[in-house]
Design an enzyme around this catalytic site. Structure first.
Site, PDB file in Angstrom:
ATOM      1  N   GLU A 151      18.802  -5.674 -12.373  1.00 38.76           N
ATOM      2  CA  GLU A 151      19.230  -7.008 -11.924  1.00 38.76           C
ATOM      3  C   GLU A 151      18.901  -8.080 -12.950  1.00 38.76           C
ATOM      4  O   GLU A 151      18.938  -9.265 -12.634  1.00 38.76           O
ATOM      5  CB  GLU A 151      18.568  -7.349 -10.575  1.00 38.76           C
ATOM      6  CG  GLU A 151      17.058  -7.538 -10.629  1.00 38.76           C
ATOM      7  CD  GLU A 151      16.295  -6.228 -10.450  1.00 38.76           C
ATOM      8  OE1 GLU A 151      15.126  -6.281 -10.072  1.00 38.76           O
ATOM      9  OE2 GLU A 151      16.867  -5.149 -10.687  1.00 38.76           O
ATOM     10  N   ASN A 159      19.137  -5.033  -1.861  1.00 44.50           N
ATOM     11  CA  ASN A 159      19.774  -3.709  -1.882  1.00 44.50           C
ATOM     12  C   ASN A 159      19.397  -2.898  -0.660  1.00 44.50           C
ATOM     13  O   ASN A 159      20.219  -2.244  -0.028  1.00 44.50           O
ATOM     14  CB  ASN A 159      19.364  -2.960  -3.149  1.00 44.50           C
ATOM     15  CG  ASN A 159      20.498  -2.885  -4.143  1.00 44.50           C
ATOM     16  OD1 ASN A 159      21.626  -3.251  -3.832  1.00 44.50           O
ATOM     17  ND2 ASN A 159      20.218  -2.428  -5.343  1.00 44.50           N
TER      18      ASN A 159
END
Length: 600
Positions: free
Chosen positions: A506, A470
Site C-alpha cells: 500500500e 483489506n
C-alpha cells in the site's frame, strides 16, 4: 508421254524428298530438342520452389515434408536431364546451373536441420534459465523477508522513549551484513528477463547490443555476488556460474540466437541465388526455344520456296504433256502434297509468330500426317510454355508476398518486445511504474542532481490502516482502493516531470527533481487532500474514510551520499507521520521547521 510422265514423277518425287527432308529435321531434331528443354526448365522451377519451404522449416515435421518435396523435385530434374544427350552443347550451361541449384538446396536442407536443432536447444536453454532463477528465488527470498522484518523491528525500537541502543546496533549490523542479498536478487531477475527478451531479437545488431548489456549486468552482479555473505556465496556459486554459461557461453542462449540469425541470412542469400539461377535457366531455355522456333520457321519457308520452284517446273513440264498427265499431276501432287505442305508451312509460320489459335492441318499415318501431328504437338508445347511463364510470374509474386509478410512479422515481433519491456517496468494493478522502474529513475535523477547541484525530493506515501481495510472489506475492495489512490496521485501531480510509482503493497513514492522542501510540502498537502476528498469509507480509521500518511525527504545530493540515503530520510519521515496519528505530513530535509500537522 511416258517420258513426260516419268520426268514429272521424278520432279514430284524430288520435290517431295526435299520437303520431307526439311520437315524431318523439324520432327527428328528440332521439336524433341525444344520439348526436352521446356521439360528441364519446368523441373528446375519446381526444384527452386522447394527452397522457400525448406527455408521456413521450424519443426521436425516441417523438415521431413520439405525434404520429401526436395527429393521428388531432384528425381524429376534428373529424369529430365537424362534426355539431354540429344540436346546441343548450348545446354551445358543449364546442366551446370541445375547442379549449382541442387547444391544450394542441399545446403538449405542442412541449414534446416541445424535450425530445427537450434530451436530444440533454445527451448532447453529457456528451461535451464527458468530453473536457475527458481534456484535463486528459493535461496534468497526468505532472507530478503528477514532483512525487511529486521528493518521494521529497528524502526519500532527507535520509536520507543528509551530505545535499546545495543540491540539496535546489533540488528543494524546484521541487516547491513545481509543488505547485498536484495540487490543481488534484483540483478539476477533483471538479467534473466533481459536474457529471455534477447533470444527474440530480430537482428544481429540488436542481439549484439543485448549481449553487451547482459555482459555488463553479469559483471555488476558478479561484484555484488562477491559481497554476499559466505554461506550464500558458497550455496549459489554454482548457480551463478551456470547463469553466466546459459547467457554468454558458446553453447548459451545468445550464441544459439546468433547462429539462428546467421542461418536465416544465409538462407535468404541462397534463395536469392536460386532466383538468379532460375532466371539464367529461363533465359537459356527461352533462347534455345526461340532459336528452334526460328529454325523451324526457316525450314517451313525453305519448304515453301522448294514448293514454289518445283511447282513452276512441274507446270512447264505439265504444259508439254498431255491433259491426262496434267490431271494426274494436279490430283496427285497439288492436292495431296503441295496444298498440305502449304497448309503445314502457313500453320508453322502462324505458330512461330505467336498466333496459337490458327487452324492446323489434320494428322495422319503418312509423312505429312506425321508432320501435321508434330505441328499439333508443337502448338501444345507453345501453349504449355506460355502457361509455365504465367506460373513463373505467379511464383515470383508469391515469393514477394512472403518477403512482405516476413517484414510484417519482424515489425510485429518488435512491437511485442516493446510491450514486454513496458510491462516489465509497470505495476499490473495500478498501472503505475513498479519498484524496479522506481529504482532506475531514482538512480538517474540522483546522478543528474549531483551534476546540477539541484535539490531532489522523494515523497513516500502509505495508505492508513490498509491491512484492516483489506480484512474488513476484502482484497477486491482493497485493489480498487489502491487503484483510486493511484489515480488521485497521478491526477494531482503538479509537473509533467514528476514521477510516481507503486513502491510496494500500500506504499507509493513520488520523485520530484528540482523541488525544494516548501514545494514538496505544498505538493504533499495537495495529494493528501485529494485522497481525503475521495471519501472512501473505512470504518477502521479514526477519520472514517481512507487517508494517507506522507513522509518527505529533500536533499541536494553530492558524491558522498547515495540514493538510498534519500530513501531512508523519506522512510523515516513516513514512519514519523504514522507514529503521530496518520493522515499527516512529516519531513526530513532542508534545515527548516520539522514536520507539519495536517490532521483534519
Amino acid at each position: 508421254m511416258a517420258l513426260v510422265m516419268l520426268l514429272a514423277t521424278l520432279i514430284a518425287l524430288f520435290s517431295t524428298t526435299q520437303v520431307s527432308k526439311s520437315m524431318g529435321v523439324i520432327l527428328d531434331k528440332r521439336l524433341p530438342t525444344m520439348m526436352q528443354t521446356l521439360r528441364v526448365a519446368k523441373a528446375v522451377d519446381a526444384l527452386a520452389a522447394t527452397g522457400v519451404s525448406i527455408a521456413s522449416v521450424r519443426t521436425e515435421d516441417d523438415r521431413q515434408v520439405a525434404s520429401q518435396r526436395f527429393d521428388n523435385a531432384v528425381v524429376e530434374l534428373e529424369q529430365s536431364l537424362s534426355g539431354l544427350d540429344r540436346i546441343p552443347k548450348e545446354m551445358d550451361d543449364v546442366r551446370r546451373l541445375a547442379a549449382e541449384l541442387t547444391e544450394n538446396l542441399l545446403r538449405l536442407s542442412n541449414m534446416a536441420e541445424q535450425r530445427v536443432d537450434m530451436v530444440r536447444e533454445r527451448q532447453f536453454g529457456h528451461e535451464r534459465l527458468s530453473a536457475n532463477l527458481q534456484t535463486f528465488k528459493q535461496h534468497l527470498t526468505y532472507r530478503i523477508r528477514i532483512i525487511e522484518g529486521d528493518n521494521d523491528v529497528i524502526g519500532r525500537l527507535l520509536s520507543r522513549p528509551s530505545p535499546p541502543i545495543d540491540q539496535i546496533i546489533e540488528m543494524a549490523r546484521r541487516s547491513a551484513h545481509w543488505a547485498p542479498v536484495q540487490r543481488f536478487y534484483t540483478e539476477v531477475e533483471s538479467i534473466t528477463g533481459r536474457g529471455l527478451a534477447a533470444i527474440q531479437d530480430p537482428t544481429l545488431t540488436a542481439l549484439a547490443i543485448s549481449r553487451q548489456i547482459l555482459k555488463t549486468a553479469l559483471i555488476e552482479a558478479g561484484i555484488t555476488f562477491k559481497n554476499l555473505p559466505s554461506e550464500i556465496n558458497s550455496d549459489l556459486g554454482r548457480s551463478f556460474t551456470e547463469l553466466q554459461k546459459i547467457i554468454l557461453a558458446e553453447t548459451g542462449l545468445l550464441s544459439f540466437r546468433r547462429r539462428e540469425l546467421m542461418l536465416g541470412i544465409k538462407s535468404q542469400n541462397l534463395i536469392s541465388e536460386n532466383h538468379r539461377i532460375t532466371r539464367l535457366v529461363d533465359e537459356a531455355t527461352s533462347g534455345l526455344v526461340r532459336r528452334e522456333l526460328s529454325v523451324m520457321s526457316n525450314a517451313g519457308q525453305s519448304a515453301d520456296e522448294i514448293r514454289q520452284r518445283y511447282t513452276l517446273i512441274l507446270l512447264i513440264v505439265t504444259g508439254l504433256g498431255l491433259l491426262a498427265i496434267a490431271s494426274l499431276m494436279y490430283f496427285h501432287v497439288m492436292r495431296h502434297v503441295i496444298l498440305r505442305l502449304s497448309w503445314l508451312s502457313e500453320a508453322m509460320q502462324f505458330i512461330a509468330a505467336g498466333k496459337l489459335d490458327a487452324p492446323l492441318p489434320p494428322a495422319g499415318n503418312d509423312e505429312l500426317g506425321r508432320l501435321g501431328f508434330a505441328v499439333h504437338q508443337f502448338r501444345r508445347t507453345a501453349i504449355e510454355a506460355d502457361r509455365r511463364e504465367a506460373d513463373l510470374r505467379l511464383s515470383n509474386q508469391k515469393v514477394e508476398k512472403i518477403c512482405v509478410e516476413l517484414e510484417q512479422k519482424a515489425q510485429e515481433l518488435a512491437i511485442v518486445n516493446n510491450k514486454l519491456a513496458e510491462l516489465s517496468v509497470t505495476d499490473f494493478l495500478t498501472g503505475l511504474a513498479n519498484r524496479r522502474h522506481f529504482d532506475e529513475v531514482l538512480g538517474t535523477e540522483w546522478a543528474r542532481a549531483v551534476r546540477t547541484f539541484q535539490p531532489l525530493t522523494l515523497i513516500m506515501i502509505d495508505v492508513d490502516h490498509f491491512k484492516k481495510f483489506n480484512d474488513s472489506y476484502g482484497h477486491q475492495a482493497g485493489d480498487e482502493c489502491l487503484k483510486k489512490v493511484a489515480s488521485a496521485l497521478v491526477t494531482n501531480l503538479c509537473r509533467a516531470g514528476d514521477f510516481v510509482a507503486r513502491y510496494g503493497g500500500e506504499e507509493f513514492s513520488i520523485i520530484s527533481a528540482g523541488t525544494d522542501l516548501a514545494g514538496a510540502r505544498e505538493l504533499a498537502e495537495k495529494l493528501r487532500r485529494a485522497v481525503q476528498a475521495m471519501a472512501l469509507m473505512n470504518e477502521d480509521s479514526l477519520f472514517g474514510i481512507i487517508t494517507i500518511s506522507i513522509g518527505i525527504g529533500v536533499c541536494i545530493p553530492d558524491r558522498k551520499q547515495s540514493a538510498s540515503d534519500l530513501v531512508c530520510i523519506a522512510d523515516k519521515a513516513l514512519y514519523e507521520a504514522k507514529t503521530r496519528g496518520r493522515n499527516r505530513i512529516e519531513d526530513f530535509g532542508e534545515p527548516q521547521k520539522k514536520g507539519s500537522d495536517q490532521t483534519q
